[in-house]
Design a protein around this motif. Sequence first.
Motif: not given
Length: 380
Positions: A74-100
């Motif tokens: 259950l602890k893993s599911f309780l921490s999912l909201p925060f994990q999703r935000i960190t993953r969104l940050k990683i996603l935005m960083e990768n898009i910025q690096k690969k964008a023209v």
Amino acid sequence: MDAMLLELASSVFCDIICDVVHQYALGPFDAYINYIRNMPYQEQTLHNLGKESPQIVEILHKLQEDPRCNRLPLKSFLSLPFQRITRLKILMENIQKKAVPRSDCEASALRALTEISRLLEACNWQVGRMKQMEEIVQIANKIEFACKALALVSSSRWLVKQGDLVQILLKENMFGQRKLCPVLLFLFNDLLLVATRKGLDRFVVHDYVHRSLIEVTEGKDLEEELEGCELDRIFRLVLLHNHQSATSQLLLQTNSEAEKDSWMQLLGGRRDGQDTVYEEWDCPQVRCIEVYSGQQQGELSLQLGDMINVMQKTSEGFLEGRRVQDGQRGWFSAACVVEITNEHVQRRHLRQRYHVLQTATRLLKQRSGGLELSTTKCFK
């Protein structure tokens, strides 16, 4: 995330993903901050329930055995909201690096990354503040006051350092020895408590003082006769305006020179000068007497009557402050404001008075060898 799902359904490239992240980071994602701030309480509650009720533990085990849980607790599911935000940050960083470079995609990714990063910083800050609040509540529950009590728990207060030291009494006994008494210092961002231990996990506070009303002196610079003492581990702590509105001093010894240096740096950290940085718990306050229109980024526009807490002064005549009414922070001209009397000013006058008295005392000592500061008795 419905907007993202709809976009993915229409196009695998999901061109507006950065715009969607940016939009939600500006608004609805703020709910994550409240959630993450309370995560330590969720985990503690879950832990306490597990200890109190074996039946709850059994129910949780059955739920976690469900294939849809992928064997995650259950602890893993309780921490999912925060994990999703960190993953969104990683996603935005990768898009910025690969964008023209200099493309609309890069610009939108940068906007989204900026807001997601802000959100993460706010979450981390809130978690830190909750831990600090937990710590100060635990301390408050373990102490009692032998002097006038004060409300210790405050949302704007946190513990900086605590430690055991030894107080040395200057007066020798009949055998030529000085009495040594254990003391415990609790240094908060705005307050110092002088206490002793009472049992294994209880403390008694005998004195306290606002952090800005502290003076410290190295052992090697003291005028007292300290023959036989290790001066590199000794410093004098003066409380300029303690709980009795009096001035008192303690001669303290630490376990090591490094520990002494650490205490002196923290206790004597206040700095007066032309270019001065203030803490929000001890800062001047000014009132606007002339309208000021900020022309550049980082400047704060002021209207007549605005009250501002000053965070920084420069020798060029500019101040940085936070407006009391709305919390806006920025720079403005010192010519547009006038300082008002608040607790900071009163404490500044107390420090000035102390320094004048110290100078007068030294002059009198040179002539007659006379006066001394009142010294706090050994706490028991």
